[in-house]
Design an enzyme around this catalytic site. Structure first.
Site, mmCIF file in Angstrom:
data_model
loop_
_atom_site.group_PDB
_atom_site.id
_atom_site.type_symbol
_atom_site.label_atom_id
_atom_site.label_comp_id
_atom_site.label_asym_id
_atom_site.label_seq_id
_atom_site.Cartn_x
_atom_site.Cartn_y
_atom_site.Cartn_z
ATOM 1 N N ASP A 389 0.870 -1.171 0.000
ATOM 2 C CA ASP A 389 0.000 0.000 0.000
ATOM 3 C C ASP A 389 0.914 1.229 0.000
ATOM 4 O O ASP A 389 2.092 1.136 0.343
ATOM 5 C CB ASP A 389 -0.892 -0.029 1.238
ATOM 6 C CG ASP A 389 -1.698 1.252 1.402
ATOM 7 O OD1 ASP A 389 -2.337 1.665 0.419
ATOM 8 O OD2 ASP A 389 -1.664 1.834 2.490
ATOM 9 N N GLY A 603 0.158 -3.456 4.399
ATOM 10 C CA GLY A 603 -0.726 -2.297 4.480
ATOM 11 C C GLY A 603 -0.901 -1.839 5.907
ATOM 12 O O GLY A 603 -0.342 -2.416 6.846
ATOM 13 N N GLY A 605 -4.177 0.341 6.713
ATOM 14 C CA GLY A 605 -5.472 0.987 6.912
ATOM 15 C C GLY A 605 -6.647 0.050 6.724
ATOM 16 O O GLY A 605 -6.501 -1.104 6.313
ATOM 17 N N ILE A 606 -7.827 0.567 7.021
ATOM 18 C CA ILE A 606 -9.055 -0.212 6.850
ATOM 19 C C ILE A 606 -9.254 -0.595 5.390
ATOM 20 O O ILE A 606 -9.737 -1.680 5.075
ATOM 21 C CB ILE A 606 -10.262 0.598 7.361
ATOM 22 C CG1 ILE A 606 -10.149 0.792 8.873
ATOM 23 C CG2 ILE A 606 -11.580 -0.099 7.037
ATOM 24 C CD1 ILE A 606 -11.214 1.689 9.430
ATOM 25 N N ASN A 607 -8.851 0.306 4.486
ATOM 26 C CA ASN A 607 -9.030 0.011 3.067
ATOM 27 C C ASN A 607 -8.149 -1.149 2.603
ATOM 28 O O ASN A 607 -8.340 -1.683 1.518
ATOM 29 C CB ASN A 607 -8.751 1.259 2.226
ATOM 30 C CG ASN A 607 -7.329 1.757 2.399
ATOM 31 O OD1 ASN A 607 -6.783 1.738 3.504
ATOM 32 N ND2 ASN A 607 -6.715 2.201 1.328
#
Length: 753
Positions: A389, A603, A605-607
């Site tokens: 990410d 990564g 984050g939530i995404n």
């Protein structure tokens, strides 16, 4: 009348509530129940191990105590062995027998074979004393106890790694401000209702600083919204009437009216939860190494035992008549065939994987690496593709000031600015005035400007009372020392009186945002703000590339920003995907897996949650949102990207140790089984009784455990070797221009980073 309307609204929403929180609570309870069940199995395993170890120690200490003799009695050992086989070991034995019947023996089959053969031989020795054999009922107990211990530790790690995603609940506010009359009328009244009771078409008020409780469309008002958790873009997005907003995002600086489109489990967060659960319910793609070889080994041992019995029963009297002076050829054949089964008892094979994994995971914990389970180490050691990410992973995840331009491009660093000068503005002057305006905002760029001014010890100036004005998505303006200072977009400062723009057309840096600072009617300066790249990002990508691992960049950010970061860290442009949403990230991971790649996703984050759960190995940066850490197989607790290389090296060394343990176990069997089968009996008269075979089995287990403990020293030596080699690596010449550009951008705001 208004009170009646409000009360009716509350009752209506309570009656149609679909409580997503109850669903999550049920999943939490199920997870805790599994952990308790696993804990009980773990306690039984430890208790059995303790009894076995105590029994062995009593042979050397305290043998004169009368009560000690009870632990040495055949009846006690027989009872303990029966309890173990019919109690804690029953499920293991049943599974092994079922696998054998299906024609697909596994590790449980091998363990069951060894335990049952040891019990059978010991039972014969106990009930037929004239055979002259010794009993070793403690060996099946020891075998099953250690195997259960390793299995329960592995099971607990897997249960804990299976996320219930309850951390996402903190993203949704418990209450929402509902317009009681649906927004009709001049005096709109609001009432607080549970967020889970909202329905499509409801209109809600979201104040500055609040999290948005449901997906919807802005119907009135203007604001900037922080959507970085979903899109990965570090800077807020301006929302005007007609714009879509997502539940869980933060409303920064404007009051907006939102019409609910999706609520509760139907929101974007609900979609992410479903994607994660779908990914976690899939079958593990890689089977444990011990299970792969156990089936062939089981058939081989059974065949050798049968061949030994047939050979000595049919030809024993012809080859070695003297060996039968204490019995018949049948008793000799039975003893030797049982010795083959006992010496092949897979205690070492059963300990090969769990002991190495236990040492590897505990070693990772001391280095700030949270590793969830042995299968993760196996998968990670074979990774050939790593997907990164951008925001918060390759970058630090927050904006910071990297450059200030003035009319004369001056670099005056005097912390006490001359604000009386009308046109000769220095960098410190620009930062001081801009920070004076932005200190009244909660916008991330405003915070970055204030931090940069504090890092340079700039004077703390305040806006005149009542002069501060802010427009979401455009900028802010205030009066400081009788000067009108506007900070924001070029259109914003021109709207507030700036006419004299002496700056030439400048090319914007691809990963930077531009903030214009106007003083009265003059464009006094330009501030560049950037989400800076992590210092170790390029080194990590280069190391992975040198090891033959493909690297990709997935980002929800704009094309220019994503490609700029990729070019700096060394990821090829054709492996950069930008503007992708959470479900698209998961689909891309799945496409890579379809091409037979072992994929790791990094990564924060939530995404990233769905992609992290879908990949073979999900790696979360420790400073990331809880949802990312919950679904990840590995968590880098020190929030350093370079820990990814440590985790990769540790997984490889652990799996190398597992393979060494397996080879040791097999080598022991290759040497021991022929001796147990009686190959030395005609030559030297040497014959292994089942009890001696049991002792050798214990010796092989000690060798496996010792090799696993040596993993600590191997990893420390490898780390020292890598550190020394890195001191002599000279960066390539084609990166000089990038390093000089980064140095120029970062000066003089190093402290603010």
């Amino acid at each position: 009348m208004q009170r009646i309307l409000v009360t009716t609204t509350i009752l209506l929403h309570d009656s149609r509530r679909v409580n997503i929180y109850e669903t999550f609570e049920k999943k939490i309870n199920e997870k805790h129940a599994l952990l308790r069940k696993s804990g009980r199995g773990l306690a039984v395993s430890w208790a059995l191990c303790a009894v076995c170890i105590f029994g062995h120690l009593t042979h050397f200490f305290g043998t004169k105590a009368p009560w000690i003799h009870a632990f040495h009695s055949t009846g006690f050992h027989l009872s303990l062995c029966l309890f173990t086989l019919l109690g804690p070991g029953r499920q293991l034995l049943v599974d092994g027998l079922r696998s054998l019947v299906r024609g697909a023996p596994n590790m449980n089959t091998l363990v069951g074979l060894g335990a049952l053969s040891s019990f059978a031989v010991s039972s014969l020795a106990a009930f037929i004393p004239k055979l002259g054999w010794k009993t070793f009922f403690e060996e099946p107990v020891m075998l099953i106890a250690f195997v259960l211990l390793g299995r329960n530790l592995e099971q607990r790690a897997k249960i804990k790694a299976t996320s219930d995603m309850t951390g996402l609940l903190s993203m949704l506010p418990a209450k929402a401000r509902l317009l009681a009359n649906g927004g009709a009328g001049e005096s709109d009244s609001t009432v607080e209702v549970p967020s889970s009771s909202l329905s499509v078409g409801d209109q809600i008020i979201v104040l500055p600083g609040d999290r948005i409780p449901a997906d919807g469309i802005v119907r009135a008002g203007r604001s900037t919204v922080d959507e970085s958790s979903f899109t990965g873009e570090p800077l807020p997005v301006t929302k005007l009437p007609g714009a879509e907003v997502a539940a869980g995002s933060i409303n920064l600086n404007g009051k907006i009216t939102v019409e609910v489109q999706r609520q509760g489990g139907e929101t974007a967060i609900g979609d992410i939860v479903r994607l994660v659960e779908e990914a976690q319910t899939r079958e593990a793609p890689v089977q444990l190494l011990a299970d792969k070889v156990a089936g062939h080994f089981t058939y081989g041992v059974m065949a050798l035992s049968a061949a030994t019995f047939m050979f000595w029963n049919l030809f024993g009297t012809r080859i070695l008549p003297a060996a039968l002076h204490q019995g018949t050829s049948l008793s000799l054949a039975l003893q030797l065939s049982c010795s083959v089964l006992v010496i092949a008892c897979p205690c070492a094979l059963g300990l090969a994987t769990p002991t190495a994994v236990l040492v590897g995971t505990s070693l990772g914990a001391t280095r700030g690496l949270l590793l969830r389970g042995g299968s993760i180490l196996e998968n990670f050691s074979m990774v050939n593709t790593v997907v990164f990410d951008k925001t918060g992973t390759l970058t630090i995840g927050r904006p910071s000031v990297t450059k200030v331009m003035t009319q004369g491009h001056q670099a005056d660093t005097d912390p006490q600015p001359d604000l009386a000068s009308a046109r000769n503005w220095s960098e410190v002057d620009i930062l001081t005035l801009a920070a004076g305006v932005e200190s009244n905002t909660i916008h991330p760029i405003g915070k970055a400007i204030v931090e940069a001014a504090q890092a340079l010890n700039c004077a703390n100036v305040k806006a005149a009372e009542g002069t501060f004005t802010e427009e979401p998505g455009s900028g802010a303006v205030a009066t400081i020392d009788e000067k009108k200072v506007s900070v924001g977009t070029l259109e914003w400062v021109e709207r507030h009186g700036v006419k004299n723009n002496s700056f030439q057309e400048l090319e914007e840096f691809k990963n930077q945002s531009v903030v214009y600072v106007g003083v009265d009617d003059i464009l006094a300066g330009i501030i560049y703000v950037e989400d800076q790249i992590r210092e170790d990002a390029r080194h990590v990508v280069k190391s992975l590339t040198n090891q033959g691992i493909n690297t990709y960049l997935l980002s929800g950010d704009k094309k220019n920003a994503a490609e700029y970061v990729a070019s700096v860290v060394g990821i090829p442009k054709e492996r950069v995907l930008y503007g992708v949403k959470p479900d698209q990230k998961k689909m891309f991971i799945s496409r890579l897996q379809e091409d037979q790649n072992i994929v790791a996703m990094v990564g924060d984050g939530i995404n990233d949650a769905a992609a992290l759960a879908s990949s073979h190995v999900g790696v979360a940066i420790g400073g990331g949102v809880g949802a990312a850490s919950e679904v990840s197989s590995i968590v880098l607790m020190h929030n350093k990207l370079s820990q990814l290389l440590d985790a990769l090296e540790l997984s490889r060394l652990t799996m190398k140790t597992v393979k060494q343990n397996l080879w040791w176990a097999f080598a022991y069997n290759i040497v021991g089984i022929p001796i147990a089968a009686g190959t030395l009996l005609p030559v030297t008269g040497t014959m292994l009784s089942p009890s001696i075979a049991g002792a050798l089995m214990g010796f092989s287990s000690i060798g496996v455990m010792t090799n696993s403990l040596l993993l600590r020293f191997k990893f420390a030596a490898k780390q020292r070797e890598i550190f020394k080699s890195s001191l002599y690596i000279k960066p390539p010449r084609d990166d000089d221009d990038i390093r000089e550009e980064n140095k120029r951008l970062q000066h003089p705001y190093t402290a603010s980073r």
